[in-house]
Design an enzyme around this catalytic site. Structure first.
Site, short mmCIF file in Angstrom:
data_model
loop_
_atom_site.label_atom_id
_atom_site.label_comp_id
_atom_site.label_asym_id
_atom_site.label_seq_id
_atom_site.Cartn_x
_atom_site.Cartn_y
_atom_site.Cartn_z
N ASN A 124 0.85 -1.20 0.00
CA ASN A 124 0.00 0.00 0.00
C ASN A 124 0.88 1.24 0.00
OD1 ASN A 124 0.53 0.86 2.85
ND2 ASN A 124 -0.25 -1.20 3.19
N ASP A 193 -3.84 -6.82 5.52
CA ASP A 193 -4.75 -7.76 6.18
C ASP A 193 -4.56 -9.17 5.64
OD1 ASP A 193 -6.06 -5.98 7.90
OD2 ASP A 193 -7.26 -5.20 6.23
N LYS A 203 9.61 -16.39 -10.78
CA LYS A 203 8.75 -15.31 -11.25
C LYS A 203 7.53 -15.89 -12.00
CE LYS A 203 8.80 -11.23 -14.10
NZ LYS A 203 9.29 -10.72 -15.36
N ASP A 221 -3.46 -10.43 13.37
CA ASP A 221 -3.64 -9.01 13.68
C ASP A 221 -2.70 -8.61 14.82
OD1 ASP A 221 -4.80 -6.53 14.83
OD2 ASP A 221 -6.24 -6.85 13.20
N ILE A 222 -1.73 -7.76 14.50
CA ILE A 222 -0.69 -7.38 15.48
C ILE A 222 -1.32 -6.63 16.66
CG2 ILE A 222 1.44 -6.06 15.79
CD1 ILE A 222 1.88 -6.40 12.72
N PHE A 238 -4.08 3.16 15.12
CA PHE A 238 -4.63 4.06 14.10
C PHE A 238 -5.65 3.27 13.31
CE2 PHE A 238 -1.20 6.78 15.10
CZ PHE A 238 -1.45 8.02 14.52
N LYS A 252 -13.78 -0.91 14.43
CA LYS A 252 -12.51 -1.61 14.28
C LYS A 252 -11.79 -1.73 15.61
CE LYS A 252 -10.62 -0.82 10.05
NZ LYS A 252 -9.90 0.00 9.11
N LYS A 256 -10.88 -5.14 17.97
CA LYS A 256 -9.52 -5.50 18.38
C LYS A 256 -9.35 -5.36 19.90
CE LYS A 256 -7.85 -3.83 13.94
NZ LYS A 256 -6.78 -4.44 13.18
O1 PMT Z 1 2.60 6.30 6.58
P1 PMT Z 1 1.91 7.60 6.18
O2 PMT Z 1 1.95 7.85 4.70
O3 PMT Z 1 2.36 8.76 7.00
O4 PMT Z 1 0.36 7.40 6.51
C1 PMT Z 1 -0.06 7.22 7.82
C2 PMT Z 1 -1.19 6.18 7.93
C3 PMT Z 1 -2.42 6.68 7.17
C4 PMT Z 1 -0.73 4.83 7.35
C5 PMT Z 1 -1.50 6.02 9.46
O5 PMT Z 1 -1.92 7.24 9.97
C6 PMT Z 1 -2.60 4.99 9.67
O6 PMT Z 1 -3.76 5.29 9.63
N1 PMT Z 1 -2.19 3.74 9.96
C7 PMT Z 1 -3.10 2.59 10.07
C8 PMT Z 1 -3.38 2.08 8.69
C9 PMT Z 1 -4.20 0.83 8.68
O7 PMT Z 1 -3.72 -0.19 8.26
O8 PMT Z 1 -5.34 0.91 9.22
P2 PMT Z 1 -6.40 -0.32 9.31
O9 PMT Z 1 -7.66 0.37 9.58
O10 PMT Z 1 -6.30 -1.24 8.16
O11 PMT Z 1 -5.91 -1.10 10.60
C10 PMT Z 1 -6.29 -0.67 11.89
C11 PMT Z 1 -5.17 -0.94 12.86
O12 PMT Z 1 -4.88 -2.34 12.92
C12 PMT Z 1 -3.87 -0.25 12.50
O13 PMT Z 1 -3.28 0.24 13.69
C13 PMT Z 1 -3.00 -1.37 11.94
O14 PMT Z 1 -1.61 -1.15 12.25
C14 PMT Z 1 -3.52 -2.57 12.74
N2 PMT Z 1 -3.37 -3.87 12.05
C15 PMT Z 1 -4.01 -4.12 10.87
C16 PMT Z 1 -3.87 -5.38 10.30
C17 PMT Z 1 -3.05 -6.33 10.93
N3 PMT Z 1 -2.87 -7.53 10.40
N4 PMT Z 1 -2.43 -6.04 12.08
C18 PMT Z 1 -2.58 -4.83 12.65
O15 PMT Z 1 -2.00 -4.56 13.72
#
Ligand code: PMT
Length: 312
Positions: A124, A193, A203, A221-222, A238, A252, A256
């Protein structure tokens, strides 16, 4: 901001001497002070200089630097004036000084890459800027900071321990390995995800018949696993959303098992070209919107809010 500050200056500041304009100004200044030392490496390592710095830090002065490298005297080591961009960040973040003193902070940042074959991956647009700015702010706030980062083009924040990872699986492993009892955890990484169910060792070849289909598997999910581990004193995630930001973010966070988090409109916050972000800090029953601002300044504000949460 006193940059550069010589060993002699540091000694005078520590002892409260005021025998010239600079030391007199220092002694009458009531606002926060940042000092960027610059001197020969042996002068820097001398116990007198180290004790002077410790004393100044205990009085609330933010010491930024020095850097390591070749010196004007021909020697090599710690003593160079810190890079200008770090000094500018310190100025933007001076208000956080001392707010997380003695705390341990673990932060994830950047994207993850999920390999399809040796040359291709799913990923991403996260640039890592938000997470790196938070790590820098937490360091300037006095915390011991570890940053677990996916691939980015950013320099390692000053004073921060840095661990590079590629995939969500690696990020998960490193987070769990670095999660200390009582730490503050901030999940800012854009973790994939899903990952491809299998990774081709060669390849993948183009076929003129059918387009290949891709089978995916869910990544662990971390954030949820950090919350489950019950080690961190504060877990903040976030939540990046493109629509119905607050409703979706709260859903969300609850899924979690998080009482608190930070919601942002992802289309405006993510990527190399986005220096700013507009977020809402969410607690159990309250939400605090912060206006659009530069990510370094925003990181300072978020750290101030988290420092208050951490002491409640
Ligand atoms: O890096 P930049 O360009 O500065 O942009 C910042 C940002 C937009 C990436 C940042 O501010 C942000 O929003 N980060 C979370 C992005 C995200 O993956 O969000 P999500 O809604 O998909 O996931 C929610 C939370 O679960 C996040 O804290 C993510 O780290 C966590 N997660 C998601 C999937 C996973 N397998 N494990 C996780 O821990």
């Amino acid at each position: 901001l006193i940059a550069p500050a010589s060993a002699n200056c540091l000694a005078k500041f520590a002892q409260g001497l005021a025998d010239d304009l600079l030391t007199t100004l220092y002694l009458v200044t009531e606002t926060p002070v940042i000092i960027c030392p610059a001197m020969n490496k042996s002068m820097w390592h001398h116990p007198a200089t180290q004790d002077n710095c410790t004393l100044l830090q205990q009085r609330g002065v933010m010491i930024v630097g020095p850097d390591s490298g070749s010196q004007a005297c021909g020697e090599f080591g710690l003593g160079r004036l810190t890079e200008t961009h770090i000094i500018i960040d310190a100025l933007r973040l001076v208000s956080v000084c001392g707010q997380l003193k003695g705390q341990n902070v673990l932060i994830t940042a950047g994207p993850t890459r999920e390999a399809l074959d040796p040359v291709r991956y799913l990923s991403n647009n996260s640039s890592g800027k938000m997470g790196y700015a938070l790590a820098q702010a937490a360091y300037f706030a006095g915390a011991d900071v570890t940053l677990i980062s996916g691939p980015t083009a950013l320099p390692i924040p000053f004073g921060v321990k840095h661990c590079s990872v590629i995939s969500a699986k690696e990020m998960h492993q490193q987070v769990m390995a670095h999660l200390h009892q009582g730490a503050i955890f901030i999940g800012c990484a854009a973790v994939a995800d899903y990952a491809p169910l299998s990774v081709n060792t060669q390849k993948i070849k183009k076929s003129n018949q059918d387009a290949p289909s891709l089978q995916l598997t869910l990544n662990s999910d971390i954030l949820a696993d950090v919350a489950k581990a019950n080690k961190a004193s504060l877990v903040i995630g976030f939540a990046a959303e493109t629509n119905d930001v607050l409703t979706n973010a709260r859903k969300k966070l609850l899924a979690k098992n998080l009482a608190r988090g930070i919601a942002n409109q992802v289309s405006e916050a993510l990527g190399d070209n986005n220096e700013g972000s507009e977020v809402t800090v969410m607690a159990a029953e309250t939400q605090m919107p912060l206006p659009l601002m530069n990510k370094v300044r925003l990181a300072g504000q978020i750290i101030t809010i988290l420092a208050k949460m951490a002491t409640k």
